[in-house]
Design an enzyme around this catalytic site. Structure first.
Site, PDB file in Angstrom:
ATOM      1  N   GLU A  62       0.776  -1.281   0.131  1.00 50.13           N
ATOM      2  CA  GLU A  62       0.019  -0.074   0.080  1.00 50.13           C
ATOM      3  C   GLU A  62       0.976   1.279   0.052  1.00 50.13           C
ATOM      4  O   GLU A  62       0.476   2.155  -0.582  1.00 50.13           O
ATOM      5  CB  GLU A  62      -0.748   0.152   1.316  1.00 50.13           C
ATOM      6  CG  GLU A  62      -2.013  -0.847   1.028  1.00 50.13           C
ATOM      7  CD  GLU A  62      -1.742  -2.280   1.512  1.00 50.13           C
ATOM      8  OE1 GLU A  62      -0.497  -2.603   2.005  1.00 50.13           O
ATOM      9  OE2 GLU A  62      -2.655  -3.300   1.660  1.00 50.13           O
ATOM     10  N   PHE A 124     -11.763  -7.972  13.815  1.00 51.90           N
ATOM     11  CA  PHE A 124     -10.636  -8.347  13.008  1.00 51.90           C
ATOM     12  C   PHE A 124     -10.359  -7.131  11.950  1.00 51.90           C
ATOM     13  O   PHE A 124     -11.196  -6.856  11.401  1.00 51.90           O
ATOM     14  CB  PHE A 124     -11.027  -9.658  12.326  1.00 51.90           C
ATOM     15  CG  PHE A 124      -9.914  -9.905  11.210  1.00 51.90           C
ATOM     16  CD1 PHE A 124      -8.649 -10.463  11.750  1.00 51.90           C
ATOM     17  CD2 PHE A 124     -10.082 -10.102   9.854  1.00 51.90           C
ATOM     18  CE1 PHE A 124      -7.742 -10.629  10.986  1.00 51.90           C
ATOM     19  CE2 PHE A 124      -9.180 -10.566   9.096  1.00 51.90           C
ATOM     20  CZ  PHE A 124      -8.064 -10.769   9.604  1.00 51.90           C
ATOM     21  N   GLN A 125      -9.165  -6.641  11.826  1.00 52.66           N
ATOM     22  CA  GLN A 125      -8.738  -5.820  11.018  1.00 52.66           C
ATOM     23  C   GLN A 125      -9.219  -4.572  11.177  1.00 52.66           C
ATOM     24  O   GLN A 125      -9.574  -3.652  10.185  1.00 52.66           O
ATOM     25  CB  GLN A 125      -8.590  -6.166   9.465  1.00 52.66           C
ATOM     26  CG  GLN A 125      -7.894  -7.501   9.221  1.00 52.66           C
ATOM     27  CD  GLN A 125      -7.542  -7.722   7.741  1.00 52.66           C
ATOM     28  OE1 GLN A 125      -8.344  -7.372   7.066  1.00 52.66           O
ATOM     29  NE2 GLN A 125      -6.408  -8.094   7.297  1.00 52.66           N
ATOM     30  N   LYS A 174     -17.713  -1.520   5.948  1.00 49.70           N
ATOM     31  CA  LYS A 174     -18.057  -2.587   4.858  1.00 49.70           C
ATOM     32  C   LYS A 174     -19.657  -2.211   4.474  1.00 49.70           C
ATOM     33  O   LYS A 174     -19.873  -2.620   3.495  1.00 49.70           O
ATOM     34  CB  LYS A 174     -17.513  -3.764   5.226  1.00 49.70           C
ATOM     35  CG  LYS A 174     -17.464  -4.794   4.145  1.00 49.70           C
ATOM     36  CD  LYS A 174     -16.982  -6.028   4.571  1.00 49.70           C
ATOM     37  CE  LYS A 174     -16.971  -7.062   3.616  1.00 49.70           C
ATOM     38  NZ  LYS A 174     -16.373  -8.377   3.897  1.00 49.70           N
ATOM     39  N   MET A 483      23.875   9.630   3.379  1.00 50.69           N
ATOM     40  CA  MET A 483      23.897  10.869   4.024  1.00 50.69           C
ATOM     41  C   MET A 483      23.837  10.698   5.569  1.00 50.69           C
ATOM     42  O   MET A 483      24.328  11.817   6.420  1.00 50.69           O
ATOM     43  CB  MET A 483      22.443  11.557   3.861  1.00 50.69           C
ATOM     44  CG  MET A 483      22.032  12.909   4.349  1.00 50.69           C
ATOM     45  SD  MET A 483      23.320  13.877   3.452  1.00 50.69           S
ATOM     46  CE  MET A 483      22.228  14.623   2.032  1.00 50.69           C
TER      47      MET A 483
HETATM   48  C1  LIG Z   1      12.156   6.133   5.952  1.00 51.96           C
HETATM   49  C2  LIG Z   1      13.167   6.579   6.512  1.00 51.96           C
HETATM   50  N1  LIG Z   1      13.882   6.124   7.458  1.00 51.96           N
HETATM   51  C3  LIG Z   1      15.121   6.863   7.704  1.00 51.96           C
HETATM   52  C4  LIG Z   1      15.627   8.113   6.954  1.00 51.96           C
HETATM   53  C5  LIG Z   1      16.642   8.622   7.502  1.00 51.96           C
HETATM   54  N2  LIG Z   1      17.716   8.819   6.441  1.00 51.96           N
HETATM   55  C6  LIG Z   1      17.751   9.802   5.585  1.00 51.96           C
HETATM   56  S1  LIG Z   1      19.051   9.768   4.288  1.00 51.96           S
HETATM   57  C7  LIG Z   1      19.370   8.074   4.801  1.00 51.96           C
HETATM   58  C8  LIG Z   1      20.252   7.396   4.047  1.00 51.96           C
HETATM   59  C9  LIG Z   1      19.557   6.940   2.657  1.00 51.96           C
HETATM   60  O1  LIG Z   1      20.633   5.856   1.985  1.00 51.96           O
HETATM   61  P1  LIG Z   1      20.543   5.794   0.618  1.00 51.96           P
HETATM   62  O2  LIG Z   1      19.115   5.435   0.078  1.00 51.96           O
HETATM   63  O3  LIG Z   1      21.359   4.685   0.200  1.00 51.96           O
HETATM   64  O4  LIG Z   1      20.884   7.225  -0.246  1.00 51.96           O
HETATM   65  P2  LIG Z   1      22.289   7.844  -0.304  1.00 51.96           P
HETATM   66  O5  LIG Z   1      22.195   8.917   1.173  1.00 51.96           O
HETATM   67  O6  LIG Z   1      23.357   6.792   0.140  1.00 51.96           O
HETATM   68  O7  LIG Z   1      22.424   8.595  -1.420  1.00 51.96           O
HETATM   69  C10 LIG Z   1      18.579   7.866   5.830  1.00 51.96           C
HETATM   70  C11 LIG Z   1      18.659   6.430   6.586  1.00 51.96           C
HETATM   71  C12 LIG Z   1      14.603   8.471   6.239  1.00 51.96           C
HETATM   72  N3  LIG Z   1      14.728   9.534   5.601  1.00 51.96           N
HETATM   73  N4  LIG Z   1      13.451   7.939   5.657  1.00 51.96           N
END
Ligand SMILES: Cc1ncc(C[n+]2csc(CCOP(=O)(O)OP(=O)(O)O)c2C)c(N)n1
Ligand SMILES: [Mg+2]
Length: 577
Positions: A62, A124-125, A174, A483
């Site tokens: 979803e 349920f659900q 529903k 990042m």
């Molecule tokens: C759902 C979610 N969980 C955690 C984060 C925190 N976060 C921001 S950037 C990042 C790293 C992302 O890694 P990647 O997808 O490999 O991208 P890169 O920065 O390496 O280009 C994280 C964990 C987020 N933004 N969204």
């Protein structure tokens, strides 16, 4: 007499089930595509969908459905429609609803609910999706009376798409899908408590004209509000007429042509030197449809310290929220700009200011040291830009690759850039590309994702393959949560706590398991070759680019710092050595 006619019409109207009402309403709204996933509570709806002729995309989760709907909304300007079942189906869309709320994307989302008679009994659900999503929707409904359903759907489309757009949720027990009622969809929407202000106040417009005529260093900060209002043309007209430079927020990119001499680039944490310094030095700041997000302003104490602030926004709650505002203008961006270009007034004398800004642009451009032995992520984005003539729809995930895409893909046209700005949702990029491609079937769609974020929603490759959407999935594979790793390097003494993933799966094999062509590249030469090959194919392709793990995004405004304190800016000669 008139009453009799109405009564007659009522009698003529046949009674249909709630599920069929929903189908008829979607047809009346000319909905082109529904993204969804079935389950017990929505079975009657899916039964009516079966031979309805409506186009439904079964995503594999979803979350994929709602991000796809966001991508569709961003590109088409039309509301994205989602159907999810009760309980886990509904809770799986919570992230997407928050994302759409933060980025003002129009969605109409239907969730199934347990039958009215058992609501509140932990059936349920059962999940209290109304309670859960109250703060992350523009509005939400639960259908209590079958006769209300057409009116609710009509209102939902109206609320989602007018004023500041946003997601509207309709929770349908529903029994409401099987009960029958009269279907009347032609009525007008009557919402006395919801009347967005579209046209600007003339006196406020005059105040801005006056402020412009006295300004020496004016600047426009343009956000996504310009794109939602389809006001790119008017923005350019106004900026050129007044000779005022333009800066974009992350979400505003494409609202003003990136190759225009008055464009200074993106502002904020990873903005250009010139954009950030212009915001620091300006004496008049005209914010059009941006919300002064903290990633844009940096430390508010040092934000535009010498500027008179004017703010044009359709949402009055945004004005003065973060930055004291002298000239508030509540209006649709297009309407305000149309009025501004027709005003009489002395334009600002910006010659000296523009000369200063041009000097900064020449001296401190975005730059990086290339290394052809590896794939430089910045170079990769530039290559994609060139191979797609700057005309692709680019969707991204969240992280370093997102910032490189924003910096190095020069958006000259509106509605080509699809990214999760406000919420910063990893897993957004791939499903958003599905929606974007369905909104513009002839466009070249490139989904630039991180190796980590990609794995949050990669099951949607299955949809891309099934529908043969010619999306090019570009993985910027730095074997890390790049990042996070960058912040740990800069602010946590290189203690790389849970941010390095040296053993990523073989993404090429993974794509092949989905019957999608895939290539890997580790050098610039390989990168050029696989990109050319991918763009020559009218089918989905996944590309795995291995880049160095220790690559950082610069410039950068460290958290808590002012925009003028950005680091990683080098004069042009030095960075090119
Ligand atoms: C759902 C979610 N969980 C955690 C984060 C925190 N976060 C921001 S950037 C990042 C790293 C992302 O890694 P990647 O997808 O490999 O991208 P890169 O920065 O390496 O280009 C994280 C964990 C987020 N933004 N969204
Ligand atoms: Mg990564």
């Amino acid at each position: 007499m008139a009453n009799m006619k109405v009564e007659e019409k009522r009698k003529q109207r046949t009674r249909i089930s709630g599920a069929l009402m929903l189908i008829e309403a979607l047809k009346a709204e000319k909905v082109e595509v529904i993204f969804g996933y079935p389950g017990g509570a929505v079975l009657p709806i899916y039964d009516k969908l079966y031979d309805s002729g409506l186009f439904h995309v079964l995503t594999r989760h979803e979350q994929g459905a709602i991000h796809a709907a966001e991508g569709y909304a961003r590109i088409s300007g039309k509301p994205g429609v989602v159907i999810a079942t009760s309980g886990p189906g509904a809770t799986n869309i919570v992230t997407g609803l928050t994302d759409a709320m933060m980025d003002s994307l129009p969605l109409v989302v239907f969730t199934g609910q347990v039958a009215s008679s058992v609501i509140g009994s932990d059936a349920f659900q059962e999940a209290d999706i109304l309670g859960i999503t109250m703060p992350i929707t523009k509005h939400s409904y639960q259908v209590r009376d079958i006769q209300e359903l057409p009116k609710i759907i009509k209102e939902a489309f109206h609320i989602a798409t007018t004023g500041r757009p946003g997601p509207v949720l309709i929770d349908i027990p529903k029994d409401m899908t099987t009960l029958e009622g009269e279907f009347d969809y032609e009525q007008d929407v009557q919402l006395p408590g919801y009347q967005p202000t579209i046209h600007p106040n003339h006196l406020q417009i005059r105040k801005l004209v006056e402020a412009v005529s006295q300004a020496k260093k004016p600047v426009i900060l343009a956000g996504a509000g310009v794109l939602h209002a389809n006001a790119s043309k008017e923005l350019q007209q106004y900026a050129e007429q007044q000779n005022i430079p333009v800066i974009h927020t992350l979400l505003g990119l494409g609202g003003f042509p990136a190759d225009h001499p008055l464009f200074l680039g993106m502002a904020g944490m990873h903005g250009t030197y010139t954009a950030n310094m212009a915001l620091y030095e300006c004496d008049l700041l005209i914010n059009i449809g941006a919300r002064f997000d903290d990633r844009v302003t940096g430390n508010l104490k040092y934000f535009a310290p010498n500027a008179t602030v004017a703010h044009i926004d359709i949402d009055p709650a945004e004005i003065g929220k973060n930055v004291p505002t002298k000239i508030p203008i509540v209006s649709d961006a297009k309407e305000a700009l149309k009025e501004l270009v027709h005003q009489e007034g002395k334009p600002a004398d910006t010659a000296a200011w523009l000369a200063q800004l041009n000097e900064w642009k020449m001296k401190f451009p975005l730059a990086y040291q290339n290394d052809a032995q590896t794939v430089k992520p910045q170079k990769l984005i530039e290559m994609i830009y060139e191979l797609t003539n700057g005309e692709a729809i680019v969707t991204t995930d969240v992280g370093q690759h997102q910032m490189w895409a924003a910096q190095y893909y020069k958006f000259n046209k509106p509605h080509r850039w699809v990214t999760s700005g406000g919420l910063g949702t990893m897993g957004f990029g791939l499903p958003a590309a599905i929606g974007a491609q369905l909104a513009d079937k002839n466009a070249t769609v490139v989904s630039i994702v991180g190796d980590a974020g990609f794995q949050m929603t990669l099951q949607e490759l299955s949809v891309i393959q099934e529908l043969n959407l010619p999306i090019k999935v570009v993985i910027v594979n730095n074997q890390s949560l790049g990042m996070v790793r960058q912040w740990q390097q800069l602010f946590y003494e290189k203690r790389y706590s849970h941010s390095l993933i040296p053993n990523q799966p073989d993404f090429v094999k993974l794509a092949e398991a989905y019957n999608i062509k895939a290539f890997r590249a580790k050098t610039e030469e390989e990168a050029v070759n696989v990109l050319k090959q991918a763009f020559s194919l009218k089918e989905p392709v996944l590309l795995d680019f291995h880049v160095k793990a220790d690559e950082n995004v610069y410039p950068m405004v460290a958290p808590g710092k002012g925009l003028h304190e950005m680091v990683g800016v080098k004069p042009c000669e030095e960075s090119l050595q």
